[in-house]
Write a protein that holds these residues in place. Structure first.
Motif, PDB file in Angstrom:
ATOM      1  N   UNK A  16      -1.537   4.603  10.700  1.00 13.22           N
ATOM      2  CA  UNK A  16      -2.825   4.752  11.718  1.00 13.22           C
ATOM      3  C   UNK A  16      -3.805   3.617  11.690  1.00 13.22           C
ATOM      4  N   UNK A  17      -4.126   3.417  10.529  1.00  8.17           N
ATOM      5  CA  UNK A  17      -5.034   2.270   9.914  1.00  8.17           C
ATOM      6  C   UNK A  17      -4.567   1.030  10.505  1.00  8.17           C
ATOM      7  N   UNK A  56       0.630  -1.282   0.102  1.00  8.10           N
ATOM      8  CA  UNK A  56      -0.060  -0.099   0.029  1.00  8.10           C
ATOM      9  C   UNK A  56       0.808   1.250  -0.086  1.00  8.10           C
ATOM     10  N   UNK A  82       0.266   5.027  -0.922  1.00 12.47           N
ATOM     11  CA  UNK A  82      -0.746   5.455   0.120  1.00 12.47           C
ATOM     12  C   UNK A  82      -0.091   6.347   1.222  1.00 12.47           C
ATOM     13  N   UNK A  83      -0.593   7.490   1.864  1.00 15.00           N
ATOM     14  CA  UNK A  83      -0.070   8.251   2.987  1.00 15.00           C
ATOM     15  C   UNK A  83       0.568   7.312   3.963  1.00 15.00           C
ATOM     16  N   UNK A 127      -6.828   5.866   2.567  1.00 11.91           N
ATOM     17  CA  UNK A 127      -5.444   6.207   2.388  1.00 11.91           C
ATOM     18  C   UNK A 127      -4.737   5.999   1.266  1.00 11.91           C
ATOM     19  N   UNK A 128      -5.267   4.782   0.501  1.00 15.20           N
ATOM     20  CA  UNK A 128      -4.602   4.520  -0.754  1.00 15.20           C
ATOM     21  C   UNK A 128      -5.488   4.763  -1.933  1.00 15.20           C
ATOM     22  N   UNK A 182       1.401   7.790   7.104  1.00 15.77           N
ATOM     23  CA  UNK A 182       0.995   8.190   8.418  1.00 15.77           C
ATOM     24  C   UNK A 182      -0.445   7.620   8.458  1.00 15.77           C
ATOM     25  N   UNK A 183      -1.304   8.098   7.365  1.00 11.78           N
ATOM     26  CA  UNK A 183      -2.528   7.352   7.685  1.00 11.78           C
ATOM     27  C   UNK A 183      -2.582   6.059   7.625  1.00 11.78           C
ATOM     28  N   UNK A 184      -1.791   5.249   6.644  1.00  7.25           N
ATOM     29  CA  UNK A 184      -1.949   3.790   6.647  1.00  7.25           C
ATOM     30  C   UNK A 184      -1.521   3.359   7.850  1.00  7.25           C
ATOM     31  N   UNK A 188     -10.256   3.459   6.789  1.00 13.13           N
ATOM     32  CA  UNK A 188      -9.045   4.470   6.945  1.00 13.13           C
ATOM     33  C   UNK A 188      -8.204   3.814   5.952  1.00 13.13           C
ATOM     34  N   UNK A 245     -11.187   0.595  10.752  1.00 10.53           N
ATOM     35  CA  UNK A 245      -9.613   0.610  10.442  1.00 10.53           C
ATOM     36  C   UNK A 245      -9.423   0.130   8.981  1.00 10.53           C
TER      37      UNK A 245
END
Lengths: 351, 358
Positions: free
Chosen positions: A136-137, A123, A129-130, B339-340, A132-134, B335, B332
């Motif tokens: 956190x996910x 990802x 994908x970002x 993000x992707x 930081x956001x990934x 999110x 989750x």
């Protein structure tokens, strides 16, 4: 050299000096008998508490050095803790769990977390994908699916009691005073951590592959020009980080704990986040990261030590020491020179 | 994410949610439960009858407020993961203020309104101040705000729990709860007849979202915040002090989180207890904000969706034997997919669905 740079260079020394000073001042104010605080047992507990943090920290350090900020360490640790307990429990056929089953659990946790970190790597690297956001996910997914899976397996968010992995006792050497008890009658996970720390240091700073890792985070174009596949290096370090975090989680549930606890923020309880601070504090040096983890481990165990010398602070307050320490450390030595290409997906020119 | 058009963002949000729900249903099926029953219960739990709708709207109220708090910071390029902590200390400030002032003020509706106003002001002030801390740490010593705000979440729950347990527990009780707020300090239920949801609460949340949107989109301060988030050098050249902007952003974000805390204390709880047992609105809000592409107005539909998911998830926890934690995992996944965006762009291109313009 400016003051900020000097402090950044000497961050570990500065940090330890400041924490030691605070400890001495606090000790005098509270009238703590210092000598009784530092016992072999205390060091042993601090080392044990440091193991999960150090493993995750060294993995995260490699990922970030190569240009991927793996902020999902906490999530990978939750999965590691869960999978280790579940695999060991499954391997025993839900009967009495043997030492062999626990080792199967360790292997299971590293494999599953390795596979999950392949998804994270895909990802962030392939699908840009970002980070930081990934990350956190990954944490949210761990917090949700960890206890969920535990409920599916055991009917509750926590596992039944699971035994620890036995200490490895080296005959003769174990009788050496102090060191014998610390190193030669110790959990195999502590020994693994020490080996990982030293090998990680040697590889990162003394081998060609280590230079590739550093170049992938500092100057990916140059590495690409030199004919090395930047993203392949990054995949490797990210998978390494997930695997190490998984092992760290396994150390919590079956290495030193007694199974998986899924209540609240789960038994990992912020250690993945502390691991990130540990390697920042150690200035991306595996040995520094280990020492920083030891500091946080000691902080974690402070409550027991304070009780043994007759100072009783409520657990809800001493439990906060590591978090407060993280803030103090970040404020004092917050400035870190992050590898310049962290957070950016790399796309090769030739296609 | 920034480059995406509005339609593209909307499509990504919808696709992420559907894909995450689909994976959730597959996991339910694979774990040996009834997947169709799961989806049915999710929908029924969210909107099946008037009391379920009231519960959904109650959760949405909280998620819209905390979602706006997250969006303010993300918009300006700062990651405030500490909304949960700011929400906890904000609500605590409300309860302390109301309990302290109730004996000296008149009772009845007038007293109730005054107490709620003062309690809310306290929550906004304390939430803002607590968020200013990581802002200052980031601005003046370069400490990563993702980590400091998470540490401050742990510290907020720990300290508030300690204070309640040690000093505020009524004598002779064992649960770590404060005394209840006076009867007259509450919002009327109106049509829904629910003791923990009020249309006024929802209205306040909607107003807050619109107000924040106006500030961020139509005022000088908001313009500076957003530009320094996306074009830091441009903002610096036009005379914006980036350090001060970081602190302002965090404070503004924390003030909204504090308002959410006040709402939680007055509308839902009516007293205060161990924050470790509170719902994780501040974390779910991150998903809400991301799904809304960090737009305060977009937070409203995203908050309604997540409120429904939350209510449906809890209903599932009560009625089916499927563990309610599953819904947290699905959040989750949402999110993760949001993000992707590239994941969807690539698969859309492969399926021949638009995306050819490149």
């Amino acid at each position: 050299m400016s003051v900020a740079e000097y402090v950044a260079e000497r961050r570990l020394t500065t940090g330890v000096a400041v924490v030691a000073l605070l400890a001495i001042v606090g000790g005098i104010l509270l009238d703590v008998p210092g000598a009784e605080l530092v016992t072999v047992g205390a060091i042993q507990r601090a080392l044990q508490a440091a193991v999960p943090i150090a493993l995750a920290a060294i993995g995260g350090l490699y990922a970030e050095k190569s240009g991927v900020f793996n902020i999902g360490l906490e999530g990978f640790m939750i999965f590691g803790a869960l999978v280790a307990a579940a695999t060991a429990w499954g391997a025993s056929g839900a009967e009495s769990i043997t030492q062999g089953d626990l080792w199967v659990g360790l292997v299971g946790a590293t494999i599953v977390c390795g596979l999950l970190s392949v998804c994270f790597a895909l990802l962030t690297i392939r699908y840009k994908a970002d980070q930081i956001v990934t990350g956190l996910a990954v944490w949210f997914i761990g917090l949700g699916f960890g206890p969920f899976t535990a409920t599916v397996i055991w009917g509750g968010v926590s596992s039944p009691t699971i035994p620890n992995i036995n200490n490895v006792v080296v005959p003769v050497l174990a009788d050496v005073p102090v060191l014998g008890r610390l190193l030669f009658d110790a959990s195999p996970l502590l020994l693994v951590t020490l080996v990982v720390t030293v090998v990680a240091w040697v590889v990162l700073f003394r081998t060609r592959y280590g230079y590739w890792v550093q170049a992938a985070g500092e100057n990916p174009e140059a590495l690409d020009t030199a004919g090395v596949d930047v993203n392949r290096v990054r995949y490797a370090t990210v998978v390494f980080s997930g695997t190490m975090a998984g092992l760290g989680g396994a150390a919590l549930s079956i290495g030193f704990g007694s199974g998986f606890t899924g209540t609240g923020v789960t038994m990992v309880d912020g250690r993945g986040w502390i691991a990130i601070v540990a390697y920042l504090f150690g200035n991306y040096n595996p040995i520094g990261a280990f020492l920083a983890s030891l500091l946080f481990g000691a902080m974690d165990m402070l409550q027991i030590q304070l009780q043994t010398v007759g100072i009783s602070l409520p657990g809800s307050i001493t439990g906060l020491f590591p978090y407060v320490a993280v803030l103090v450390v970040l404020v004092l030595v917050g400035y870190t020179r992050v590898p310049s290409a962290v957070g950016e997906a790399y796309e090769t020119e030739e296609k | 994410m920034i480059r995406a058009t509005v339609i593209e963002r909307f499509a990504i949000a919808v696709a992420s949610t559907l894909l995450a729900l689909l994976i959730g249903a597959v996991i339910v099926g694979a774990s040996g439960y009834d997947a169709v029953g799961f989806v049915y219960a999710l929908v029924y739990g969210a909107a099946g009858n008037i009391s379920n709708i009231a519960f959904t709207l109650r959760q949405s109220t909280m998620l819209i407020l905390t979602g706006v708090a997250v969006a303010v910071a993300f918009r300006a390029g700062v990651f405030n993961i500490g909304v949960q902590g700011q929400f906890i200390v904000g609500g605590f400030a409300t309860v302390l203020t109301v309990l302290a002032l109730a004996p000296v003020l008149p009772g009845g509706i007038v007293g109730g309104v005054i107490l709620m106003l003062l309690g809310t002001i306290a929550a906004i002030a304390v939430g803002g101040a607590y968020a200013a801390l990581p802002g200052l740490m980031k601005a003046y010593s370069g400490a990563n705000e993702v980590i400091t705000t998470i540490m401050l979440n742990f510290i907020a729950s720990g300290v508030v729990y300690f204070i309640i347990d040690a000093y505020l527990r009524p004598a002779g009780t064992s649960a770590p709860n404060t005394e209840s707020l006076p009867e007259y300090v509450s919002l009327p239920g109106f049509a829904f007849g629910s003791s923990s949801f009020s249309v006024i609460g929802l209205a306040i949340a909607l107003l807050a979202a619109v107000a924040v949107y106006v500030v961020m989109d139509r005022t000088r301060i908001g313009y500076d915040l957003v530009t320094s988030g996306h074009q830091q050098s441009a903002a610096t050249y036009s005379g914006v002090d980036s350090k001060r902007t970081i602190v302002t952003t965090m404070t503004f974000s924390g003030m909204v989180a504090g308002l959410a805390g006040a709402m939680f204390a007055v509308m839902i709880l009516g007293y205060y207890s161990d924050p470790n047992t509170f719902p994780t609105f501040g974390f779910d809000a991150i998903a809400v904000s991301l799904l809304a592409a960090n737009n305060p107005l977009g937070v409203i539909p995203a908050g309604l969706l997540f409120g429904g998911l939350d209510a449906g998830g809890q209903y599932i926890g009560f009625t089916l034997d499927v563990p309610a934690e599953l819904v947290d995992g699905v959040i989750g996944l949402i999110v993760l997919f949001v993000a992707a965006p590239e994941l969807f762009r690539m698969s859309a291109r492969r399926l021949g669905l638009g995306g050819d313009e490149q």
